[in-house]
Design a protein around this motif. Structure first.
Motif, PDB file in Angstrom:
ATOM      1  N   PRO A 134     -21.655 -15.686 -27.756  1.00 19.20           N
ATOM      2  CA  PRO A 134     -21.457 -16.718 -28.786  1.00 19.20           C
ATOM      3  C   PRO A 134     -21.401 -16.093 -30.181  1.00 19.20           C
ATOM      4  N   ILE A 135     -20.233 -15.946 -30.721  1.00 16.41           N
ATOM      5  CA  ILE A 135     -20.050 -15.344 -32.041  1.00 16.41           C
ATOM      6  C   ILE A 135     -19.424 -16.370 -32.971  1.00 16.41           C
TER       7      ILE A 135
ATOM      8  N   ALA B   2     -16.992 -23.836 -28.015  1.00 17.15           N
ATOM      9  CA  ALA B   2     -18.079 -23.785 -27.040  1.00 17.15           C
ATOM     10  C   ALA B   2     -19.430 -23.831 -27.742  1.00 17.15           C
ATOM     11  N   ASN B   3     -19.519 -23.186 -28.910  1.00 19.91           N
ATOM     12  CA  ASN B   3     -20.769 -23.246 -29.674  1.00 19.91           C
ATOM     13  C   ASN B   3     -21.071 -24.666 -30.116  1.00 19.91           C
ATOM     14  N   SER B   4     -20.030 -25.403 -30.512  1.00 19.97           N
ATOM     15  CA  SER B   4     -20.220 -26.743 -31.051  1.00 19.97           C
ATOM     16  C   SER B   4     -20.527 -27.770 -29.966  1.00 19.97           C
ATOM     17  N   PHE B   5     -19.856 -27.645 -28.818  1.00 24.37           N
ATOM     18  CA  PHE B   5     -19.982 -28.667 -27.780  1.00 24.37           C
ATOM     19  C   PHE B   5     -20.836 -28.218 -26.603  1.00 24.37           C
ATOM     20  N   GLY B   6     -21.401 -27.023 -26.688  1.00 25.01           N
ATOM     21  CA  GLY B   6     -22.182 -26.515 -25.556  1.00 25.01           C
ATOM     22  C   GLY B   6     -23.345 -27.407 -25.196  1.00 25.01           C
ATOM     23  N   THR B   7     -24.095 -27.864 -26.202  1.00 18.71           N
ATOM     24  CA  THR B   7     -25.259 -28.712 -25.921  1.00 18.71           C
ATOM     25  C   THR B   7     -24.841 -30.080 -25.385  1.00 18.71           C
ATOM     26  N   ALA B   8     -23.737 -30.626 -25.939  1.00 21.82           N
ATOM     27  CA  ALA B   8     -23.287 -31.950 -25.482  1.00 21.82           C
ATOM     28  C   ALA B   8     -22.807 -31.892 -24.033  1.00 21.82           C
TER      29      ALA B   8
END
Length: 244
Positions: A129-130, A48-54
């Motif tokens: 977000p951890i 989720a941290n990696s793809f949240g912005t996309a």
């Protein structure tokens, strides 16, 4: 993103050393089950941290993000996870202290994975977000402190890791700011930004692929580090075939 799954698997690999007796086979099986739960918790949080912005910007859908993450998280862990795995496996703690008590190292590794999995699942439920890597680092240090005290922890390596937690966001912010300034100046503020944007795409693709390839060759898996060795082996085999 790529290093986290490899980090999680590394704790299980460290524990397998302790399987000198079939008496601990059950703990190995339990470790793999917990590792699966841990990987699930990482998928629920780190991806989720990696793809949240996309996903938030509408570039990809949630389903597409899950599919892409399943593929590239696995590929990334195989190609780029070697150094991180090695650090977690024996860089943070002195594994030589467990020479006569390998079962203790195994139990500690399983406990570290379990504690990390529980915390990540709780964090995902609370929408926090951890970092999965930070979780397993802290859990590994925790069990070592309980098992062997402060002597079992390699504090110099831990200091380097903690410093990276502050340096990495700072450098990322600087690079992101510079990149956005260039994009805004040469693309977004033009009268017709679309042609300039399309011309810039190959440059961005080339830079991204180049950085990834450099990272794989420089800090990736050992069998990927030496293309010269591949060429030497291929040349040697050709010479052998011609002689025969």
């Amino acid at each position: 993103m790529a290093s986290t799954p490899a980090t999680l698997i590394a704790t299980t690999l460290a524990a397998t050393v302790a399987v000198a007796s079939k008496d601990y086979l059950w703990m190995l099986i339990l470790g793999f089950i917990i590792a699966f739960v841990l990987a699930f918790s990482v998928g629920a949080n780190d991806v989720a941290n990696s793809f949240g912005t996309a996903v938030g910007s509408g570039v990809v859908t949630l389903r597409q993000a899950c599919i892409l993450a399943s593929i590239f998280e696995t590929v990334g862990s195989v190609l780029l996870g070697a150094k991180v795995s090695e650090t977690i496996r024996k860089g943070l703690i002195d594994v030589n202290m467990y020479g006569n008590s390998t079962h203790l190292l195994m139990a500690g590794s399983v406990s570290a994975m379990f504690g990390s999995a529980v915390w990540q699942l709780v964090a995902s439920f609370l929408k926090l977000p951890i970092s999965g890597t930070h979780c397993i680092v802290g859990a590994t240090i925790g069990f070592s402190l309980v098992a062997k005290g402060q002597e079992g922890v390699r504090w110099s390596e831990l200091i380097k890791i903690v410093m990276s937690w502050f340096v990495s966001p700072l450098l990322s912010g600087i690079m992101s700011g510079i990149l956005f300034f260039l994009v805004r100046a040469f693309i977004l503020r033009k009268a017709d930004p679309v042609p300039n944007g399309l011309r810039a795409l190959p440059v961005f693709y080339a830079c991204t692929i180049g950085i990834n390839l450099f990272s794989i060759m420089y800090s990736g898996a050992p069998w990927l580090k030496s293309p010269r060795r591949w060429l030497a082996c291929a040349h040697f085999r050709r010479r052998q075939a011609s002689v025969c």
